[in-house]
Design a protein around this motif. Structure first.
Motif, PDB file in Angstrom:
ATOM      1  N   GLY A 153      -6.184  11.293  -5.694  1.00  0.00           N
ATOM      2  CA  GLY A 153      -6.576  10.036  -5.371  1.00  0.00           C
ATOM      3  C   GLY A 153      -5.363   8.994  -5.079  1.00  0.00           C
ATOM      4  O   GLY A 153      -4.263   9.579  -4.800  1.00  0.00           O
ATOM      5  N   PHE A 154      -5.602   7.887  -5.062  1.00  0.00           N
ATOM      6  CA  PHE A 154      -4.751   6.824  -4.893  1.00  0.00           C
ATOM      7  C   PHE A 154      -4.717   5.624  -5.943  1.00  0.00           C
ATOM      8  O   PHE A 154      -5.790   5.483  -6.221  1.00  0.00           O
ATOM      9  CB  PHE A 154      -5.071   6.429  -3.274  1.00  0.00           C
ATOM     10  CG  PHE A 154      -5.064   7.396  -2.327  1.00  0.00           C
ATOM     11  CD1 PHE A 154      -3.789   7.695  -1.632  1.00  0.00           C
ATOM     12  CD2 PHE A 154      -6.284   8.247  -2.200  1.00  0.00           C
ATOM     13  CE1 PHE A 154      -4.018   8.695  -0.810  1.00  0.00           C
ATOM     14  CE2 PHE A 154      -6.106   9.261  -1.244  1.00  0.00           C
ATOM     15  CZ  PHE A 154      -5.027   9.532  -0.349  1.00  0.00           C
ATOM     16  N   ALA A 155      -3.642   5.264  -6.067  1.00  0.00           N
ATOM     17  CA  ALA A 155      -3.546   3.833  -6.845  1.00  0.00           C
ATOM     18  C   ALA A 155      -2.939   3.016  -6.082  1.00  0.00           C
ATOM     19  O   ALA A 155      -1.864   2.737  -5.384  1.00  0.00           O
ATOM     20  CB  ALA A 155      -2.609   4.110  -8.240  1.00  0.00           C
ATOM     21  N   VAL A 156      -3.505   1.846  -5.614  1.00  0.00           N
ATOM     22  CA  VAL A 156      -3.333   0.839  -4.887  1.00  0.00           C
ATOM     23  C   VAL A 156      -3.002  -0.497  -5.852  1.00  0.00           C
ATOM     24  O   VAL A 156      -3.861  -0.860  -6.609  1.00  0.00           O
ATOM     25  CB  VAL A 156      -4.556   0.244  -3.786  1.00  0.00           C
ATOM     26  CG1 VAL A 156      -4.137  -0.720  -2.958  1.00  0.00           C
ATOM     27  CG2 VAL A 156      -4.790   1.764  -2.969  1.00  0.00           C
ATOM     28  N   ASN A 157      -1.816  -0.987  -5.702  1.00  0.00           N
ATOM     29  CA  ASN A 157      -1.542  -2.272  -6.419  1.00  0.00           C
ATOM     30  C   ASN A 157      -1.855  -3.320  -5.450  1.00  0.00           C
ATOM     31  O   ASN A 157      -1.076  -3.451  -4.239  1.00  0.00           O
ATOM     32  CB  ASN A 157       0.201  -2.337  -6.724  1.00  0.00           C
ATOM     33  CG  ASN A 157       0.321  -1.454  -7.828  1.00  0.00           C
ATOM     34  OD1 ASN A 157       0.259  -0.333  -7.660  1.00  0.00           O
ATOM     35  ND2 ASN A 157       0.678  -2.011  -8.832  1.00  0.00           N
ATOM     36  N   TYR A 158      -2.404  -4.669  -5.980  1.00  0.00           N
ATOM     37  CA  TYR A 158      -2.451  -5.687  -5.050  1.00  0.00           C
ATOM     38  C   TYR A 158      -2.349  -7.003  -6.101  1.00  0.00           C
ATOM     39  O   TYR A 158      -2.451  -6.792  -7.173  1.00  0.00           O
ATOM     40  CB  TYR A 158      -3.689  -5.839  -4.562  1.00  0.00           C
ATOM     41  CG  TYR A 158      -5.175  -5.742  -5.344  1.00  0.00           C
ATOM     42  CD1 TYR A 158      -5.799  -4.766  -5.993  1.00  0.00           C
ATOM     43  CD2 TYR A 158      -5.693  -7.242  -5.492  1.00  0.00           C
ATOM     44  CE1 TYR A 158      -6.857  -4.851  -7.001  1.00  0.00           C
ATOM     45  CE2 TYR A 158      -6.806  -7.335  -6.466  1.00  0.00           C
ATOM     46  CZ  TYR A 158      -7.179  -5.988  -6.962  1.00  0.00           C
ATOM     47  OH  TYR A 158      -8.354  -6.333  -7.781  1.00  0.00           O
ATOM     48  N   ALA A 159      -1.977  -7.990  -5.158  1.00  0.00           N
ATOM     49  CA  ALA A 159      -1.617  -9.389  -5.948  1.00  0.00           C
ATOM     50  C   ALA A 159      -2.618 -10.095  -5.645  1.00  0.00           C
ATOM     51  O   ALA A 159      -3.044 -10.221  -4.389  1.00  0.00           O
ATOM     52  CB  ALA A 159      -0.278  -9.899  -5.527  1.00  0.00           C
ATOM     53  N   LYS A 160      -3.292 -11.061  -6.486  1.00  0.00           N
ATOM     54  CA  LYS A 160      -3.990 -12.246  -6.148  1.00  0.00           C
ATOM     55  C   LYS A 160      -3.696 -13.252  -6.953  1.00  0.00           C
ATOM     56  O   LYS A 160      -3.792 -13.219  -8.322  1.00  0.00           O
ATOM     57  CB  LYS A 160      -5.679 -11.545  -6.531  1.00  0.00           C
ATOM     58  CG  LYS A 160      -6.499 -12.715  -6.198  1.00  0.00           C
ATOM     59  CD  LYS A 160      -7.928 -12.029  -5.626  1.00  0.00           C
ATOM     60  CE  LYS A 160      -9.020 -13.131  -5.487  1.00  0.00           C
ATOM     61  NZ  LYS A 160      -9.062 -13.907  -4.260  1.00  0.00           N
ATOM     62  N   GLY A 161      -3.272 -14.329  -6.314  1.00  0.00           N
ATOM     63  CA  GLY A 161      -2.835 -15.355  -6.878  1.00  0.00           C
ATOM     64  C   GLY A 161      -1.474 -14.882  -7.329  1.00  0.00           C
ATOM     65  O   GLY A 161      -0.674 -14.316  -6.826  1.00  0.00           O
ATOM     66  N   THR A 162      -1.406 -15.277  -8.889  1.00  0.00           N
ATOM     67  CA  THR A 162      -0.097 -14.900  -9.488  1.00  0.00           C
ATOM     68  C   THR A 162      -0.204 -13.490 -10.400  1.00  0.00           C
ATOM     69  O   THR A 162       0.636 -13.213 -10.760  1.00  0.00           O
ATOM     70  CB  THR A 162       0.229 -16.260 -10.602  1.00  0.00           C
ATOM     71  OG1 THR A 162      -0.975 -16.168 -11.484  1.00  0.00           O
ATOM     72  CG2 THR A 162       0.725 -17.276  -9.992  1.00  0.00           C
ATOM     73  N   LYS A 163      -1.403 -12.997 -10.157  1.00  0.00           N
ATOM     74  CA  LYS A 163      -1.880 -11.832 -10.981  1.00  0.00           C
ATOM     75  C   LYS A 163      -1.682 -10.604 -10.152  1.00  0.00           C
ATOM     76  O   LYS A 163      -2.095 -10.428  -8.964  1.00  0.00           O
ATOM     77  CB  LYS A 163      -3.254 -11.935 -11.382  1.00  0.00           C
ATOM     78  CG  LYS A 163      -3.234 -13.160 -12.854  1.00  0.00           C
ATOM     79  CD  LYS A 163      -4.451 -12.809 -13.632  1.00  0.00           C
ATOM     80  CE  LYS A 163      -4.545 -13.541 -14.624  1.00  0.00           C
ATOM     81  NZ  LYS A 163      -5.589 -14.044 -14.982  1.00  0.00           N
ATOM     82  N   SER A 164      -1.176  -9.459 -10.785  1.00  0.00           N
ATOM     83  CA  SER A 164      -1.239  -8.286 -10.062  1.00  0.00           C
ATOM     84  C   SER A 164      -2.034  -7.269 -10.737  1.00  0.00           C
ATOM     85  O   SER A 164      -2.228  -7.473 -11.969  1.00  0.00           O
ATOM     86  CB  SER A 164       0.004  -7.589  -9.815  1.00  0.00           C
ATOM     87  OG  SER A 164       0.841  -7.547 -11.238  1.00  0.00           O
ATOM     88  N   HIS A 165      -2.769  -6.506  -9.929  1.00  0.00           N
ATOM     89  CA  HIS A 165      -3.811  -5.551 -10.321  1.00  0.00           C
ATOM     90  C   HIS A 165      -3.502  -4.019  -9.606  1.00  0.00           C
ATOM     91  O   HIS A 165      -3.012  -4.097  -8.589  1.00  0.00           O
ATOM     92  CB  HIS A 165      -5.145  -5.884  -9.805  1.00  0.00           C
ATOM     93  CG  HIS A 165      -5.519  -7.419 -10.097  1.00  0.00           C
ATOM     94  ND1 HIS A 165      -6.268  -7.708 -11.118  1.00  0.00           N
ATOM     95  CD2 HIS A 165      -5.044  -8.679  -9.342  1.00  0.00           C
ATOM     96  CE1 HIS A 165      -6.378  -9.078 -11.007  1.00  0.00           C
ATOM     97  NE2 HIS A 165      -5.545  -9.684 -10.128  1.00  0.00           N
ATOM     98  N   VAL A 166      -4.215  -3.131 -10.221  1.00  0.00           N
ATOM     99  CA  VAL A 166      -4.046  -1.795  -9.949  1.00  0.00           C
ATOM    100  C   VAL A 166      -5.573  -1.206  -9.819  1.00  0.00           C
ATOM    101  O   VAL A 166      -6.421  -1.263 -10.746  1.00  0.00           O
ATOM    102  CB  VAL A 166      -3.257  -0.915 -10.540  1.00  0.00           C
ATOM    103  CG1 VAL A 166      -3.487  -0.823 -12.034  1.00  0.00           C
ATOM    104  CG2 VAL A 166      -3.083   0.600  -9.831  1.00  0.00           C
ATOM    105  N   VAL A 167      -6.033  -0.771  -8.704  1.00  0.00           N
ATOM    106  CA  VAL A 167      -7.035   0.090  -8.720  1.00  0.00           C
ATOM    107  C   VAL A 167      -7.007   1.426  -7.938  1.00  0.00           C
ATOM    108  O   VAL A 167      -5.981   1.718  -7.511  1.00  0.00           O
ATOM    109  CB  VAL A 167      -8.252  -0.775  -7.496  1.00  0.00           C
ATOM    110  CG1 VAL A 167      -8.894  -1.930  -8.406  1.00  0.00           C
ATOM    111  CG2 VAL A 167      -7.615  -1.108  -6.194  1.00  0.00           C
ATOM    112  N   LYS A 168      -7.810   2.265  -8.762  1.00  0.00           N
ATOM    113  CA  LYS A 168      -7.712   3.760  -8.272  1.00  0.00           C
ATOM    114  C   LYS A 168      -9.033   4.228  -7.604  1.00  0.00           C
ATOM    115  O   LYS A 168     -10.194   3.928  -8.057  1.00  0.00           O
ATOM    116  CB  LYS A 168      -7.206   4.612  -9.466  1.00  0.00           C
ATOM    117  CG  LYS A 168      -5.880   4.176 -10.146  1.00  0.00           C
ATOM    118  CD  LYS A 168      -5.589   5.106 -11.382  1.00  0.00           C
ATOM    119  CE  LYS A 168      -4.411   4.507 -12.025  1.00  0.00           C
ATOM    120  NZ  LYS A 168      -4.348   4.951 -13.243  1.00  0.00           N
TER     121      LYS A 168
END
Ligand code: FAD
Length: 409
Positions: A153-168
């Motif tokens: 699969g894939f892990a996608v890092n994204y930033a929203k506002g000042t926070k960063s997240h990761v979804v898989k």
């Protein structure tokens, strides 16, 4: 609407069945079609709202498909590539999909279908409502910062506002569109990612774009700014018969946008200013009937007065037709039917409707749009080397590719 989530692929490690990057035409259709199949997706969108280009398309009216769409109205390194997608999702599918949600089509011209309401927002509303109904997670105002290819699969890092997240997720869909209109969110994200993965890219360029004229002819075009003439515009590859529009910087209008997709810097193309007629024969007839008539009065039957006057630069419009010499007749024939244009350039991605080139179709399965080298990764819509003519063709490709990918999630 009843929502059924099978979530077959979601286990402890995965956040969704798929991550879709880009909530434009392709990404939205993909999310909704995945919803029908009980799959849950996360849609990541850079803009504050989804479907920005749908909203401005067709002058805010959205020419959402074309009744006559086939693979022949597309430019691609492999013209046959889209055949499978267009068989899986047809123009009739597009029409009935929108009809189901209350949008009836109205043909304007040349098979171009618009919502009866002339309201592009209604098209976007269908997708946002369905995404909500299906529980698809739409995350806007976000920047994807990194993609990692995992074992499964894939892990996608994204930033929203000042926070960063990761979804898989086990599947990743690239639906980030093309380069036109950067101020509306267009990025080279898919191209950059593909390049990093060693995938081939067909050279990109603005397409369906107005063309500029500079140099000695610039003033001649500028004086005609705002005038439209029905023409046949052609080069050795293709011909289009529609209006051209003179502007203070060059040429626009549907026929020019169409030929621009087949034009490269430095090339000359031809304009037949009186398609379907023979100017020499028309003058011969006029000579017999009224030899004293001025060439300008004959032209005025076919063109706006302003255009006739401007033709004085090239032709003896104040001469009586009976006194035109053989050389002048030849010059009239050449100018009216074989008017040569050598644009200086184009108006660039700020004014282009689409991008030519993109992810090389050789890298993708035509049946599934899955990347051959990276299983689970899909590319759809404008980032792929599939460029349609003006007239609803590009959306048909975006819907079709979104549908095809959804079947694989
Ligand atoms: C002015 C104009 C008028 C048009 N009119 C028509 C028309 O009437 N009919 C027609 O068929 N076609 C029309 N087109 C072309 C049509 O809009 C596109 O071909 C179509 O939108 C492509 O769909 P897509 O989903 O591939 O890309 P898009 O619809 O552009 O969607 C891509 C999305 O990805 C997002 N994105 C990009 N990079 C990132 C990132 N890194 N992270 C997160 N999100 C990202 C973008 O913000 C965008 O929302 C028009 C285009 C323009 C510019």
């Amino acid at each position: 609407m009843l929502i059924l989530h099978k979530n077959n692929n979601i286990n402890g490690l995965m956040d969704a069945d798929a991550i879709i990057i880009g909530a434009g035409a392709c990404g939205l259709m993909c999310a909704v079609q995945a919803g029908y199949l009980g799959k849950r997706v996360i849609l990541l969108e850079k803009n504050a709202k989804p479907g920005a280009k749908i909203l401005i398309s067709g002058g805010g009216r959205c020419n959402y498909t074309n009744l006559f769409a086939t693979d022949e109205q597309f430019i691609s390194g492999n013209r046959h590539f889209i055949k499978s997608a267009f068989t899986q999702w047809t123009v009739e599918d597009t029409i009935s999909f929108f009809e189901t949600y209350g949008i009836n089509g109205k043909e304007k011209t040349l098979g171009q279908l618009f919502p009866e309401s002339n309201n592009a927002a209604a098209i976007v509303a269908v997708f946002t409502a369905l995404c909500e109904d299906f529980g698809q997670e739409l995350i806007c105002d976000t920047v994807v910062t990194d993609i990692k290819i995992l074992e499964a699969g894939f892990a996608v890092n994204y930033a929203k506002g000042t926070k960063s997240h990761v979804v898989k997720a086990p599947k990743l869909v690239m639906a980030t569109g093309g380069l036109p209109i950067p101020k509306m969110g267009a990025t080279d994200f898919a191209l950059r990612f593909a390049r990093k993965q060693g995938l081939k890219i067909v050279e990109t360029a603005p397409a369906l774009v107005p063309l500029t004229i500079t140099g000695k002819d610039e003033d001649w075009y500028a004086q005609l700014s705002g005038n439209s003439v029905y023409c046949k515009v052609s080069n050795e590859r293709i011909a289009f018969e529609e209006n051209i529009l003179f502007t203070h910087w060059g040429l626009s209008g549907p026929a020019i946008l169409q030929i621009s997709s087949y034009w490269k810097r430095g090339e000359v193309f031809n304009i037949d200013l009186l398609p379907g007629q023979n100017i020499t024969a028309l003058i011969e007839t006029e000579r017999k009937q009224n030899g004293k008539a001025l060439l300008s009065s004959l032209f005025n039957r076919y063109y706006a007065r302003k255009f006739t006057e401007a033709m004085a630069k090239y032709l003896p419009i104040d001469k009586q037709v009976a006194s035109l010499t053989k050389a002048e007749m030849e010059q009239i024939e050449q100018t009216i039917h074989w008017f040569k244009v050598k644009p200086a350039g184009d108006k660039g991605y700020d004014k282009a409707e689409v991008m030519r080139g993109g992810i090389d179709t050789d890298e993708l399965s035509s049946k599934t749009l899955e990347c051959k080298k990276i299983p689970g990764l899909y590319f759809g819509g404008e980032c792929v080397d599939v460029t349609g003519w003006l007239g609803g063709y590009n959306f048909q490709w975006a819907w079709a590719s979104g549908f095809v990918i959804a079947q694989q999630l």
